[in-house]
Design an enzyme around this catalytic site. Structure first.
Site, mmCIF file in Angstrom:
data_model
loop_
_atom_site.group_PDB
_atom_site.id
_atom_site.type_symbol
_atom_site.label_atom_id
_atom_site.label_comp_id
_atom_site.label_asym_id
_atom_site.label_seq_id
_atom_site.Cartn_x
_atom_site.Cartn_y
_atom_site.Cartn_z
ATOM 1 N N ASP A 51 51.450 -35.007 12.897
ATOM 2 C CA ASP A 51 51.834 -36.121 13.770
ATOM 3 C C ASP A 51 53.320 -36.455 13.600
ATOM 4 O O ASP A 51 53.834 -37.361 14.252
ATOM 5 C CB ASP A 51 50.929 -37.345 13.583
ATOM 6 N N ASP A 90 46.597 -33.104 12.212
ATOM 7 C CA ASP A 90 46.583 -34.493 11.749
ATOM 8 C C ASP A 90 45.711 -35.364 12.639
ATOM 9 O O ASP A 90 45.841 -35.327 13.875
ATOM 10 C CB ASP A 90 48.008 -35.080 11.814
ATOM 11 N N LYS A 120 43.564 -33.095 9.012
ATOM 12 C CA LYS A 120 44.204 -33.706 7.845
ATOM 13 C C LYS A 120 44.081 -35.222 7.962
ATOM 14 O O LYS A 120 44.277 -35.778 9.050
ATOM 15 C CB LYS A 120 45.676 -33.289 7.726
ATOM 16 N N GLU A 122 45.300 -38.871 6.053
ATOM 17 C CA GLU A 122 46.195 -39.508 5.074
ATOM 18 C C GLU A 122 45.445 -40.573 4.277
ATOM 19 O O GLU A 122 44.655 -41.327 4.843
ATOM 20 C CB GLU A 122 47.377 -40.171 5.793
ATOM 21 N N GLU A 185 53.003 -35.564 -0.950
ATOM 22 C CA GLU A 185 54.325 -35.777 -0.342
ATOM 23 C C GLU A 185 55.178 -36.746 -1.169
ATOM 24 O O GLU A 185 54.711 -37.838 -1.548
ATOM 25 C CB GLU A 185 54.161 -36.318 1.092
HETATM 26 O O1 KIV Z 1 52.982 -34.763 10.100
HETATM 27 C C1 KIV Z 1 53.420 -33.885 9.351
HETATM 28 O O2 KIV Z 1 54.206 -33.014 9.737
HETATM 29 C C2 KIV Z 1 52.979 -33.904 7.965
HETATM 30 C C3 KIV Z 1 53.722 -33.040 6.986
HETATM 31 C C4 KIV Z 1 55.058 -33.592 6.733
HETATM 32 C C5 KIV Z 1 52.953 -32.825 5.755
HETATM 33 O O3 KIV Z 1 52.083 -34.613 7.624
#
Ligand code: KIV
Length: 268
Positions: A51, A90, A120, A122, A185
């Protein structure tokens, strides 16, 4: 050489099994057909439809405005350009935080409509139930701990995260919830290495030092394409921003002076 010894499409179990075996896992973000195809042909192990596209594609200051529909659209573009890499997508802000049911429903759309292989999420301890619910529904999940950009306002900015006790608990939480890997991160390198030693799933670092099981970079940072900001952890492997500007300046000059199109670019 890839960490996953297979010329065939890389699967989630293969990605997970690469932990500690070497070489390290490689992940790059991709948002469209062309960049996905180039990175896939270059041999990257996984593509992340991040994202971060809210910043590098849409020009927002954060990833918060990105919608699920936009992520589905970009995933479809990336899937058309991908043959071998694992594609992880994401879940954007507020598409999984409300409840585990919401997480399953929206993660399912990324697989069903986007064609993604995994999602993914968070957050560590606080998102453990959402990760578990997706995994129970058969949706592979990559966790994301440390600096979680969707919580940028709560964290007070894009800052290095140093709370070792909480970060180790977050890593354990996503591992126990069934995640197959975790992005770490912006944490000190020693902490990135410690987290990597303490869990059994691969850690994919971004600003987390060399001790992680793999690394991820944003496509635009890697290629020097994003002019607004260069994070300390991003290495530029090319200066395509300058190359693009020079090429477009040359094109404009040749059109203006009449040397393009030449005979070889014209039909008779
Ligand atoms: O959104 C993204 O690109 C990410 C990476 C920086 C890990 O979450």
């Amino acid at each position: 050489m890839s960490a996953v010894v297979s010329p065939k499409p890389i699967t989630v179990p293969e990605f997970r099994a690469a932990k500690g075996r070497g070489p390290k896992l490689t992940v790059v973000t991709a948002y469209d057909y062309t960049s996905a195809r180039l990175c896939d042909e270059a041999g990257v192990d996984a593509l992340l439809v991040g994202d971060s596209l809210g910043m590098v594609i849409q020009g927002h200051p954060t990833s918060l405005p990105v919608t699920l529909e936009q992520m589905i659209y970009h995933t479809q573009c990336v899937m058309r350009g991908t043959r071998r890499a694992l594609v992880i997508v994401d879940l954007p802000f507020l598409t999984y935080q409300v409840s585990p049911r919401q997480a399953v429903r929206n993660a399912g759309r990324l697989l069903k409509e986007g064609g993604a292989h995994a999602v993914k999420i968070e957050g560590g301890v606080r998102m453990q139930a959402a990760v578990r619910a997706c995994v129970d529904a058969g949706i592979p999940v990559m966790g994301h701990i440390g600096l979680t950009p969707q919580a940028v306002h709560q964290l007070g900015g894009f800052k290095v995260q140093r709370d070792a006790e909480n970060l180790l608990a977050d890593a354990a939480a996503v591992e126990h919830a069934g995640a197959f890997a975790v992005v770490v991160e912006s944490v000190p390198a020693e902490l990135g290495a410690k987290i990597t030693q303490e869990i059994t799933i691969p850690t994919i670092g971004i600003g987390a030092g060399a001790g992680c099981d793999g690394q991820v970079l944003v496509f635009h940072d890697l290629l020097g394409l994003f002019p607004d900001f260069k994070p300390k952890f991003a290495k530029r492997y090319a200066d395509l921003g300058t190359a693009v500007k020079t090429a477009v300046e040359n094109y404009c000059r040749e059109v203006r002076e009449g040397s393009f199109p030449a005979a070889e670019h014209s039909f008779r």
